[in-house]
Design a protein around this motif. Structure first.
Motif, mmCIF file in Angstrom:
data_model
loop_
_atom_site.group_PDB
_atom_site.id
_atom_site.type_symbol
_atom_site.label_atom_id
_atom_site.label_comp_id
_atom_site.label_asym_id
_atom_site.label_seq_id
_atom_site.Cartn_x
_atom_site.Cartn_y
_atom_site.Cartn_z
ATOM 1 N N SER A 79 0.037 -6.167 -3.573
ATOM 2 C CA SER A 79 1.162 -5.475 -2.927
ATOM 3 C C SER A 79 2.305 -5.259 -3.915
ATOM 4 O O SER A 79 3.009 -4.248 -3.847
ATOM 5 N N ALA A 80 2.473 -6.207 -4.845
ATOM 6 C CA ALA A 80 3.504 -6.047 -5.865
ATOM 7 C C ALA A 80 3.178 -4.871 -6.781
ATOM 8 O O ALA A 80 4.080 -4.151 -7.239
ATOM 9 N N GLN A 81 1.888 -4.662 -7.045
ATOM 10 C CA GLN A 81 1.478 -3.512 -7.850
ATOM 11 C C GLN A 81 1.756 -2.198 -7.117
ATOM 12 O O GLN A 81 2.193 -1.214 -7.713
ATOM 13 N N VAL A 82 1.514 -2.198 -5.794
ATOM 14 C CA VAL A 82 1.813 -1.000 -5.010
ATOM 15 C C VAL A 82 3.313 -0.719 -5.038
ATOM 16 O O VAL A 82 3.747 0.423 -5.237
ATOM 17 N N ARG A 83 4.107 -1.759 -4.855
ATOM 18 C CA ARG A 83 5.563 -1.590 -4.851
ATOM 19 C C ARG A 83 6.052 -1.041 -6.181
ATOM 20 O O ARG A 83 6.897 -0.126 -6.229
ATOM 21 N N ALA A 84 5.535 -1.566 -7.280
ATOM 22 C CA ALA A 84 5.947 -1.092 -8.602
ATOM 23 C C ALA A 84 5.584 0.377 -8.790
ATOM 24 O O ALA A 84 6.368 1.162 -9.335
ATOM 25 N N ALA A 85 4.395 0.764 -8.324
ATOM 26 C CA ALA A 85 3.955 2.156 -8.458
ATOM 27 C C ALA A 85 4.824 3.081 -7.618
ATOM 28 O O ALA A 85 5.234 4.167 -8.075
ATOM 29 N N VAL A 86 5.130 2.678 -6.376
ATOM 30 C CA VAL A 86 5.967 3.496 -5.491
ATOM 31 C C VAL A 86 7.367 3.652 -6.078
ATOM 32 O O VAL A 86 7.926 4.765 -6.127
ATOM 33 N N ASP A 87 7.962 2.547 -6.532
ATOM 34 C CA ASP A 87 9.315 2.601 -7.108
ATOM 35 C C ASP A 87 9.360 3.526 -8.318
ATOM 36 O O ASP A 87 10.303 4.324 -8.482
#
Length: 400
Positions: free
Chosen positions: A222-230
């Protein structure tokens, strides 16, 4: 004085006998099969347990050829689990459970594919670039029907995966079926770094949009998804497509954290089971701006944790869902280890989306899954991704 001295050894001896008897009783209570049959039957009070024990004893003693008692016990447990008619519940005998543990150990490795269950074995969903599988010529849509001499049809995917994975440098022979033809491939295992999140910016006539492809809910994904979205939003993306096609799920907490990227507060999912209290999981905070439009792209292989995220965003009216009906897995399992070294992987509860709906078939049948807001399907025979095109058009409509 003489009497006193003679009493102490007697008392100590009696106490030792009690301790020994107690220890022996505890040991035999957990190893009743070591007792003579009449004594064992007398000590095992439960009628059903005695009946099963007697049946196993009879087969072991009277069957026309020798049968290992351990095999009879394994078969009886497997039969009990099969009687549940639950496609998600399984019994791992001791050797299979050891392979399962090895398969989930990060020190072990594989050949470089992601898979899903198929009628005849494991269907290849992705071949990771520059891996042994890619070099051996495996392609998306291939079916791995056997590993060594072990036929995979009828076994859970975890069984096949446990056979394929192993220590780096060791070899595994698989039988691959493609277009009705089968061939054997011997592949050397290697450490595989499988990316679970990939992102890119797509420019259309109406603007620039971010696409985040998310393949598995593993630890910290989920942290990887958040980084990609940001990153995509910082680069000027007007909206986000969260591509969960072929994502078979994973960790529940990662599903809650992923949904929390888009939902600021409130219910994400709740769980309930006969032997457990109902538990409500809520958004963890820190969501992106509500003004950023989101589309979730799904297909029939979107399952489990992926459906939790999809359903939460749909129920909370935070995203449009584009694609086909999802898999429909509304139940979850736990591993319970057994004294014989095996384990039960059994369904212990159900998932409920914020609206209260359960999108599964209660484990015993195929569920309806999540109904998309907009239907779309990719044609694998064309170079374009037609479903993604529909998702981008929906984003353009939402961002006006």
């Amino acid at each position: 004085m003489p009497r006193r001295s003679s009493r102490i050894p007697t008392f100590v001896a009696g106490a030792l006998l009690v301790v020994v008897a107690l220890a022996l009783g505890i040991f035999l209570g957990g190893h009743a099969d070591l007792l003579p049959r009449p004594i064992r039957s007398a000590l095992v009070a439960d009628d059903e347990a005695q009946m099963v024990q007697q049946a196993i004893d009879t087969i072991e003693d009277a069957y026309y050829r020798p049968i290992r008692r351990d095999d009879l016990v394994d078969s009886s447990i497997e039969g009990a689990v099969n009687s549940l008619d639950d496609q998600f519940s399984h019994y791992f005998d001791p050797s299979t459970y050891r392979r399962f543990q090895h398969a989930t150990n990060p020190r072990f490795s594989g050949i470089g594919v992601t898979i899903r269950d198929g009628d005849r074995g494991l269907v290849v969903q992705q071949v990771i670039d520059d891996t042994p599988a890619a070099k051996a010529g495996l392609k998306v849509g291939d079916t791995i029907v056997a590993v060594g001499r072990e036929v995979l049809a009828g076994h859970p995917s975890s069984y096949g995966i446990s056979l394929i994975k192993g220590e780096p440098g060791t070899k595994v022979t698989i039988t691959v079926e493609r277009d009705g033809r089968r061939r054997e491939e011997t592949i050397e295992r290697a450490e595989i770094v499988s990316p679970v999140v990939e992102s890119r910016m797509v420019t259309t006539r109406t603007g620039r949009y971010g696409v985040v492809v998310f393949s598995s809910f593993t630890s910290d994904s989920s942290a990887q998804v958040r980084a990609a979205v940001d990153e995509l939003l910082e680069r000027g993306a007007r909206g986000i497509v969260l591509d969960l096609r072929a994502n078979g799920g994973g960790l529940l907490n990662e599903a809650v954290d992923t949904a929390s990227i888009f939902i600021p507060d409130g219910t994400v999912v709740s769980t309930d089971g006969r032997a457990r209290d109902r538990h409500v999981y809520t958004a963890t905070g820190g969501a992106i701006r509500a003004s950023v439009p989101v589309v979730v792209l799904v297909d029939r292989n979107t399952a489990s944790s992926s459906e939790i995220v999809t359903g939460a965003l749909q129920d909370r009216r935070r995203a449009k869902v584009v694609g086909t009906n999802t898999y429909g897995k509304g139940v979850f399992q736990e591993i319970r280890e057994l004294p014989n070294g095996g384990a039960l992987d059994i369904t212990v509860g159900q998932y409920f989306l914020p609206s209260g709906r359960n999108i599964g078939g209660r484990g015993v049948r195929e569920g309806d899954g999540i109904e998309p807001d907009v239907r779309a399907r990719d044609d694998p025979q064309t170079p374009r991704d037609e479903a993604l095109d529909v998702a981008l058009r929906e984003l353009a409509t939402e961002s006006r």
